[in-house]
Structure formats: C-alpha cells, structure tokens
Motif scaffolding. Structure first.
Motif, PDB file in Angstrom:
ATOM      1  N   LEU A 191      -9.686  -6.001   3.688  1.00  0.00           N
ATOM      2  CA  LEU A 191      -8.573  -5.239   3.116  1.00  0.00           C
ATOM      3  C   LEU A 191      -8.989  -3.787   2.903  1.00  0.00           C
ATOM      4  O   LEU A 191      -8.207  -2.863   3.080  1.00  0.00           O
ATOM      5  N   GLU A 192     -10.238  -3.617   2.555  1.00  0.00           N
ATOM      6  CA  GLU A 192     -10.741  -2.273   2.312  1.00  0.00           C
ATOM      7  C   GLU A 192     -10.652  -1.408   3.574  1.00  0.00           C
ATOM      8  O   GLU A 192     -10.201  -0.261   3.527  1.00  0.00           O
ATOM      9  N   ASP A 193     -11.054  -1.987   4.701  1.00  0.00           N
ATOM     10  CA  ASP A 193     -10.954  -1.249   5.967  1.00  0.00           C
ATOM     11  C   ASP A 193      -9.500  -0.912   6.268  1.00  0.00           C
ATOM     12  O   ASP A 193      -9.173   0.210   6.680  1.00  0.00           O
ATOM     13  N   ALA A 194      -8.634  -1.903   6.042  1.00  0.00           N
ATOM     14  CA  ALA A 194      -7.209  -1.687   6.300  1.00  0.00           C
ATOM     15  C   ALA A 194      -6.689  -0.558   5.420  1.00  0.00           C
ATOM     16  O   ALA A 194      -5.959   0.332   5.873  1.00  0.00           O
ATOM     17  N   PHE A 195      -7.093  -0.582   4.160  1.00  0.00           N
ATOM     18  CA  PHE A 195      -6.653   0.413   3.189  1.00  0.00           C
ATOM     19  C   PHE A 195      -7.042   1.822   3.644  1.00  0.00           C
ATOM     20  O   PHE A 195      -6.206   2.729   3.679  1.00  0.00           O
ATOM     21  N   PHE A 196      -8.292   1.988   4.028  1.00  0.00           N
ATOM     22  CA  PHE A 196      -8.733   3.331   4.430  1.00  0.00           C
ATOM     23  C   PHE A 196      -8.037   3.785   5.696  1.00  0.00           C
ATOM     24  O   PHE A 196      -7.629   4.942   5.817  1.00  0.00           O
ATOM     25  N   ALA A 197      -7.847   2.852   6.621  1.00  0.00           N
ATOM     26  CA  ALA A 197      -7.149   3.210   7.856  1.00  0.00           C
ATOM     27  C   ALA A 197      -5.711   3.630   7.556  1.00  0.00           C
ATOM     28  O   ALA A 197      -5.219   4.640   8.066  1.00  0.00           O
ATOM     29  N   LEU A 198      -5.049   2.869   6.691  1.00  0.00           N
ATOM     30  CA  LEU A 198      -3.644   3.140   6.385  1.00  0.00           C
ATOM     31  C   LEU A 198      -3.470   4.435   5.600  1.00  0.00           C
ATOM     32  O   LEU A 198      -2.571   5.226   5.870  1.00  0.00           O
ATOM     33  N   THR A 199      -4.319   4.655   4.599  1.00  0.00           N
ATOM     34  CA  THR A 199      -4.092   5.792   3.714  1.00  0.00           C
ATOM     35  C   THR A 199      -4.634   7.085   4.321  1.00  0.00           C
ATOM     36  O   THR A 199      -4.022   8.134   4.156  1.00  0.00           O
TER      37      THR A 199
ATOM     38  N   LYS B 159       4.957   7.191  -0.442  1.00  0.00           N
ATOM     39  CA  LYS B 159       5.636   6.327   0.531  1.00  0.00           C
ATOM     40  C   LYS B 159       4.866   5.028   0.698  1.00  0.00           C
ATOM     41  O   LYS B 159       3.629   5.011   0.629  1.00  0.00           O
ATOM     42  N   VAL B 160       5.603   3.938   0.962  1.00  0.00           N
ATOM     43  CA  VAL B 160       4.960   2.656   1.249  1.00  0.00           C
ATOM     44  C   VAL B 160       4.472   2.697   2.692  1.00  0.00           C
ATOM     45  O   VAL B 160       5.248   2.967   3.609  1.00  0.00           O
ATOM     46  N   VAL B 161       3.173   2.450   2.877  1.00  0.00           N
ATOM     47  CA  VAL B 161       2.644   2.481   4.243  1.00  0.00           C
ATOM     48  C   VAL B 161       2.315   1.076   4.764  1.00  0.00           C
ATOM     49  O   VAL B 161       2.067   0.907   5.959  1.00  0.00           O
ATOM     50  N   ALA B 162       2.308   0.082   3.886  1.00  0.00           N
ATOM     51  CA  ALA B 162       2.116  -1.296   4.350  1.00  0.00           C
ATOM     52  C   ALA B 162       2.637  -2.226   3.278  1.00  0.00           C
ATOM     53  O   ALA B 162       2.543  -1.927   2.086  1.00  0.00           O
ATOM     54  N   ASP B 163       3.205  -3.360   3.674  1.00  0.00           N
ATOM     55  CA  ASP B 163       3.804  -4.297   2.731  1.00  0.00           C
ATOM     56  C   ASP B 163       3.788  -5.669   3.367  1.00  0.00           C
ATOM     57  O   ASP B 163       4.356  -5.857   4.439  1.00  0.00           O
ATOM     58  N   GLY B 164       3.131  -6.611   2.753  1.00  0.00           N
ATOM     59  CA  GLY B 164       3.107  -7.966   3.313  1.00  0.00           C
ATOM     60  C   GLY B 164       2.136  -8.840   2.561  1.00  0.00           C
ATOM     61  O   GLY B 164       1.641  -8.466   1.487  1.00  0.00           O
ATOM     62  N   THR B 165       1.866 -10.005   3.120  1.00  0.00           N
ATOM     63  CA  THR B 165       0.853 -10.856   2.500  1.00  0.00           C
ATOM     64  C   THR B 165      -0.511 -10.214   2.717  1.00  0.00           C
ATOM     65  O   THR B 165      -0.664  -9.321   3.571  1.00  0.00           O
ATOM     66  N   LEU B 166      -1.477 -10.689   1.963  1.00  0.00           N
ATOM     67  CA  LEU B 166      -2.826 -10.160   2.108  1.00  0.00           C
ATOM     68  C   LEU B 166      -3.283 -10.239   3.563  1.00  0.00           C
ATOM     69  O   LEU B 166      -3.809  -9.274   4.123  1.00  0.00           O
ATOM     70  N   GLY B 167      -3.013 -11.383   4.191  1.00  0.00           N
ATOM     71  CA  GLY B 167      -3.412 -11.586   5.585  1.00  0.00           C
ATOM     72  C   GLY B 167      -2.707 -10.621   6.525  1.00  0.00           C
ATOM     73  O   GLY B 167      -3.329 -10.019   7.399  1.00  0.00           O
ATOM     74  N   GLU B 168      -1.413 -10.451   6.304  1.00  0.00           N
ATOM     75  CA  GLU B 168      -0.645  -9.555   7.175  1.00  0.00           C
ATOM     76  C   GLU B 168      -1.135  -8.117   7.072  1.00  0.00           C
ATOM     77  O   GLU B 168      -1.253  -7.426   8.087  1.00  0.00           O
ATOM     78  N   VAL B 169      -1.396  -7.664   5.840  1.00  0.00           N
ATOM     79  CA  VAL B 169      -1.789  -6.266   5.675  1.00  0.00           C
ATOM     80  C   VAL B 169      -3.216  -6.044   6.174  1.00  0.00           C
ATOM     81  O   VAL B 169      -3.519  -5.026   6.798  1.00  0.00           O
ATOM     82  N   THR B 170      -4.086  -7.014   5.893  1.00  0.00           N
ATOM     83  CA  THR B 170      -5.457  -6.875   6.398  1.00  0.00           C
ATOM     84  C   THR B 170      -5.435  -6.896   7.925  1.00  0.00           C
ATOM     85  O   THR B 170      -6.094  -6.088   8.577  1.00  0.00           O
TER      86      THR B 170
ATOM     87  N   VAL C 128       0.858  -1.185   0.000  1.00  0.00           N
ATOM     88  CA  VAL C 128       0.000   0.000   0.000  1.00  0.00           C
ATOM     89  C   VAL C 128       0.894   1.234   0.000  1.00  0.00           C
ATOM     90  O   VAL C 128       1.844   1.338   0.788  1.00  0.00           O
ATOM     91  N   VAL C 129       0.602   2.136  -0.921  1.00  0.00           N
ATOM     92  CA  VAL C 129       1.408   3.345  -1.059  1.00  0.00           C
ATOM     93  C   VAL C 129       0.497   4.555  -0.880  1.00  0.00           C
ATOM     94  O   VAL C 129      -0.674   4.522  -1.256  1.00  0.00           O
ATOM     95  N   ASN C 130       1.044   5.580  -0.265  1.00  0.00           N
ATOM     96  CA  ASN C 130       0.287   6.810  -0.082  1.00  0.00           C
ATOM     97  C   ASN C 130       1.252   7.984  -0.082  1.00  0.00           C
ATOM     98  O   ASN C 130       2.274   7.953   0.598  1.00  0.00           O
ATOM     99  N   GLU C 131       0.955   9.002  -0.865  1.00  0.00           N
ATOM    100  CA  GLU C 131       1.794  10.200  -0.974  1.00  0.00           C
ATOM    101  C   GLU C 131       3.267   9.855  -1.189  1.00  0.00           C
ATOM    102  O   GLU C 131       4.153  10.417  -0.551  1.00  0.00           O
TER     103      GLU C 131
END
Ligand SMILES: Nc1ncnc2c1ncn2[C@@H]1O[C@H](COP(=O)(O)OP(=O)(O)OP(=O)(O)O)[C@@H](O)[C@H]1O
Ligand SMILES: [Mg+2]
Lengths: 255, 246
Positions: free
Chosen positions: B233-241, B216-227, B211-214
């Motif tokens: 994953l969608e919730d994780a994405f919004f929280a991270l970005t 910079k990489v803000v998360a990197d891993g397996t689907l399970g790790e990032v979620t 996951v990248v934002n502005e």
C-alpha cells in the motif's frame, strides 16, 4: 442494519446542554479563582471607600451608596469571568468537542449563557451585599438612615447589573475568541470610552454602561435621567440583542 | 468499489458527496466524494495538507462546505437527534481544556448526552487512563491526550467512529490496542473512518482505502484494489500522491 438511536425531546436536550455547561463552569478552576478574587478585591476597595466616607464630613454617609461604590471597579472581575467562560472553549480545541456533542449551536450558546447567569447571580449578590454590610457595620450609628426597601433595591440592581455585564462579556468573548483582546475591548469601553461618551454625548445615557449604572447609582436629579427600572430593561435589551447577533455568526462560522 | 450496496441507505453509512471548500481564493477541497460503510474500517489517506482534516471537520458540522454534502445516513451531522450515541469523533489534539482533569472533561461530555457517570469510568478504563483521570489535561503526554480523545469518542458507544490520525502519538502498545479496538468495532457491524498518512500499521487495519491528494480523491477501493499492482500500500500511496502532484 442498526437501530436508530432513540430520539430526545428538545426540552431534554436543552436540560442536558445546560447540565453540561454548568459542569464545565464548575470544573474550570478559573471560575472560582475569579469569583473569589473579585470578592476579596471588592471587599478591600469597600473598606477603602468606607474609610474615605468616614473622613468626609459633608457626604451623606449612606451605607448602600458607600458600600456599592467599589462595584464600579469590582465589575472588572465579572467582565473577566464572562470572557473566560467564552474563550476557554478555544483552549485545547475544546470547542470541537463541544460542538460535536451539542451541534445545535444556538441551543448550546444559550445553555452556556444561562449556566453563566446561574453561577454569577448568587456570586454577584454576595459580593454586593458584603460591601454594603461592611459599610453599614463600620459607619454604625453615623450612617444616614435608609429604608430596607432602598437597600434591597440597590442590591437587586447591582446584582442584575453584574449578571448582565457578565453575559455581555461572554458574548463579546465568543465574538473575539481571544481572552486578552476581549478583556481589553470591554474594560476599555467601561473605563475609558464609556465615561468619555457619558460626559459629551447626551444619548450615551442609553448605552449599556450608563443604563446599567442607573440600576443602582442614586438617581440623578434632572427629569431626563434613566430610572433604575428603565436602566435594567435597557441593559437587558442590550444583552439579548448582543447575544442574538453573536449567535447569528456563531451558527455559521468554522471552528 | 465494493459492489452493490453503494445505493443502499444505511443509517450508519458516511457519504461524502462532491465536497468543495474554498478559503479565500484557495480551493482546499475540490469535489471529494466517497463512502464509509458499516462493518468496514475505511482509511482516509493522504500527505500533509491533502484535505483530510478539512473533510472530517465538514463531516462533523464544524466547518461549512462551500458546496457538496457530508451525510451520516441521510442527514447532516448537525441534524442527528443524539449525536454522541451515533458518532464518536476525535480530531487533532485532546479537544479538552488543559486546566480540567480528564475525568471532569469526560463528565461534562457525558452530561450533554445524559450518559451516566459510570460510563465515564468505563471509557477511562478502556483507554487505560484510569490512573491519570484526576490529573489535569495540561499534564498529559501526547499519547495520553490522544487516549482522552478516544475515550471521548467512545463515550456514547456510537455506531460510527470518525478519527483524525488516531495512531499519531501512540506507543506501539497503543497502536496495537487501537488496531484491535477498530477491528472489533467493524466486526460487530459498525462504521469506522480514520485518517492517516499511510503507515505500515494502518495497512493491517483498514478494509477500504480512499487516497486524497491536493483536495482530490486519487484512489478509492478495497485495500487490495488500491494496492493493485504495487507491492505494498505504501508503494501505491507514493505512486498515487507524487504522480498527482507533478
Ligand atoms: N483554518 C484554516 N485556514 C486556512 N487554511 C486552512 C485551514 N485549515 C486548513 N487549511 C488548509 O487546507 C489545506 C488542507 O488542510 P488539512 O488540514 O485538511 O490537511 P490534512 O490532510 O489534514 O493534513 P495533515 O496530514 O497535515 O493533517 C492545507 O493547505 C491547509 O493549509
Ligand atoms: Mg490533518
């Protein structure tokens, strides 16, 4: 682990790049529309120049001179062709496909210009010869006698001039990247800036347009005039230098 | 991260190493690093303007990085001896001139790699454009343009696919088809890197997520790790970005 792809030789890669660039030119409708349109317009102009020659009782009535007079205008079609060949890369993001398929940019750029020369040389020869044939046919017995060597020399000069002008136009197109802007710059130079410079600056005879005209216009009387051969070498040098300079930028810039 | 093979040098690993890109005074990439590995579908996700396309363009040798490196195996893209056979790429848009037919477009690309004409008809069939092959690209719909882009990417039957927003503009059938295609390629040991904005349809396709934002990489891993602790994953994405933006 996967097997690395078989490597290509540089020669093979160059031949494939040339085939790809030829294929691009051949499948772009604008290529043949421009060449066909230029042929027709040039022929119409040649008719007009020949009629003017018939009425002019003082002129020399040389078939090559009269038949090639229209090329001064017909060259605009070759300018447009060169620019379109270069600028069409920037339509629809095609340049990104081109450079992912052929990432050695200097090689791809060279292949594009060689392909353009291959397409343009016969077209230029046919266009030039059609005007001369028309003039010779219409003037008939009233034409001033010329040697076949003089005719062949003039046709060869015009053909080389048009081909080199097309390559210069393609290089300028690659630099400017916008069809209209590049065409305006080139035609502005050929029809406005060039003639003005020619009349006021002696050194302007070494510029691409004047050097190129020396390849086929009847040589002027004064001793300092550029001969056809020198004109051809000068224009070739201009073309090579311009392409080399544009490649330096083309290799580095973002697309 | 996915474990011990990070240091192994595969010819078909994509390595993005501390990529920085400045345009004028703006830094649009600020040290992007990640890997995409063979046998996995890697999703490169982020909101509009995050730097996904900019990263992929540098990876493909189209743009120059201010600093850092992007490698295919151990070489930059422009050094690949036979790029079409190694990497199939699709960026935004069809990447084709509108006045040419789809078939004519694929043919010149095939020629640049010495591929036979029959291969053009094969990929047209694969992407479902056989009937539109003689139409001008300018007459293609958005989805047909994307399919042509995919056909171009598949032409050399490459080890690696790099696709910028491949599902953009595809209909549900098209999305299902591309998902199957990407899963099959990963299953056969190939590398797939795709970008997207995070949609439900991608969550079922990717193995690894960056996951990248502005820039910079803000998360990197397996689907399970990032979620992770998030519900989807969608919730994780919004929280991270949105977290990184504020
Ligand atoms: N050619 C360019 N000139 C100037 N700025 C650019 C250029 N291309 C991209 N940018 C800027 O770089 C930043 C990243 O853009 P990029 O296209 O990489 O984002 P993205 O993640 O692909 O976004 P999207 O989801 O909208 O496709 C943006 O702020 C954009 O404005
Ligand atoms: Mg993008």
């Amino acid at each position: 682990m996967t097997v690395p792809p078989a490597t290509r030789t540089r020669g093979r890669e160059a031949a494939q790049a040339l085939a790809a660039e030829l294929s691009k030119l051949a499948t772009l409708p604008a290529t043949f529309l421009t060449l066909g349109g230029t042929f027709v317009v040039n022929l119409i102009l040649a008719i007009a120049f020949t009629n003017a020659g018939l009425r002019d009782s003082t002129g020399t009535r040389s078939a090559p001179d009269i038949g090639l007079a229209s090329i001064g205008y017909g060259q605009a079609g070759f300018v447009i062709l060169g620019v379109m060949a270069a600028c069409s890369e920037y339509v629809g993001g095609q340049i990104r496909t081109t450079l992912t398929a052929m990432p050695r940019r200097a090689l791809q750029f060279t292949a594009k210009h060689v392909a353009l020369a291959i397409v343009v040389l016969p077209a230029a020869a046919i266009t030039a010869a059609s005007g001369v044939a028309l003039a010779a046919g219409v003037l008939g017995d009233t034409a001033a006698p010329v040697t076949s060597g003089r005719v062949a020399g003039a046709l060869g000069g015009v053909t080389a001039y048009l081909a080199l002008t097309t390559l210069i136009s393609a290089a300028v197109g690659a630099l400017v990247r916008r069809t209209l802007a590049a065409v305006v710059v080139l035609l502005g130079y050929l029809f406005i800036a060039g003639p003005l410079l020619r009349d006021h600056v002696p050194a302007a005879r070494y510029l691409p347009d004047s050097a190129g005209f020396a390849m086929w216009f009847p040589p002027a009387e004064d001793a300092g005039a550029v001969t056809p051969v020198h004109g051809g070498l000068l224009l070739m040098a201009w073309t090579v230098v311009l392409i080399a300079v544009v490649v330096l930028g083309y290799r580095r810039w973002d697309v | 991260m996915t474990g011990g093979d990070a240091s192994r040098s595969h010819v078909d690993v994509i390595t993005i190493d501390n990529l920085v890109k400045r345009r004028g005074s703006r830094e649009i990439l600020s040290g992007i690093s990640f890997r995409a590995r063979p046998g996995r579908v890697t999703g490169f996700l982020g909101p509009n303007g995050a730097g996904k396309s900019s990263t992929l363009r540098i990876l493909l040798g189209l743009d120059r990085a201010t600093s850092g490196a992007a490698l295919i195996g151990s070489v930059p893209f422009a050094k690949l001896p036979d790029p079409l056979a190694m990497v199939g790429a699709m960026l935004d848009g069809p990447g084709a001139h509108r006045a040419r037919t789809g078939r004519a477009h694929l043919r010149w690309v095939a020629r640049s790699a010495g591929l036979p004409r029959a291969r053009v008809d094969e990929v047209l069939e694969v992407v479902g454009l056989t009937n539109a092959a003689s139409k001008r690209v300018g007459a293609y719909s958005l989805g047909m343009g994307r399919r042509l882009g995919l056909a171009t990417a598949l032409l050399g039957d490459p080890e690696i696919l790099v696709l910028d927003e491949p599902v953009n503009g595809l209909d549900p059938d098209g999305i299902r088809w591309i998902r199957t295609l990407l899963r099959e390629r990963a299953a056969s040991g190939r590398t797939v890197l795709l970008s997207g904005h995070l949609m439900g349809e991608l969550a079922e396709t990717v193995d690894d997520v960056v996951v990248v934002n502005e820039g910079k990489v803000v998360a990197d891993g397996t689907l399970g790790e990032v979620t992770g602790a998030y519900r989807t994953l969608e919730d994780a994405f919004f929280a991270l970005t949105t977290g990184a933006a504020s």
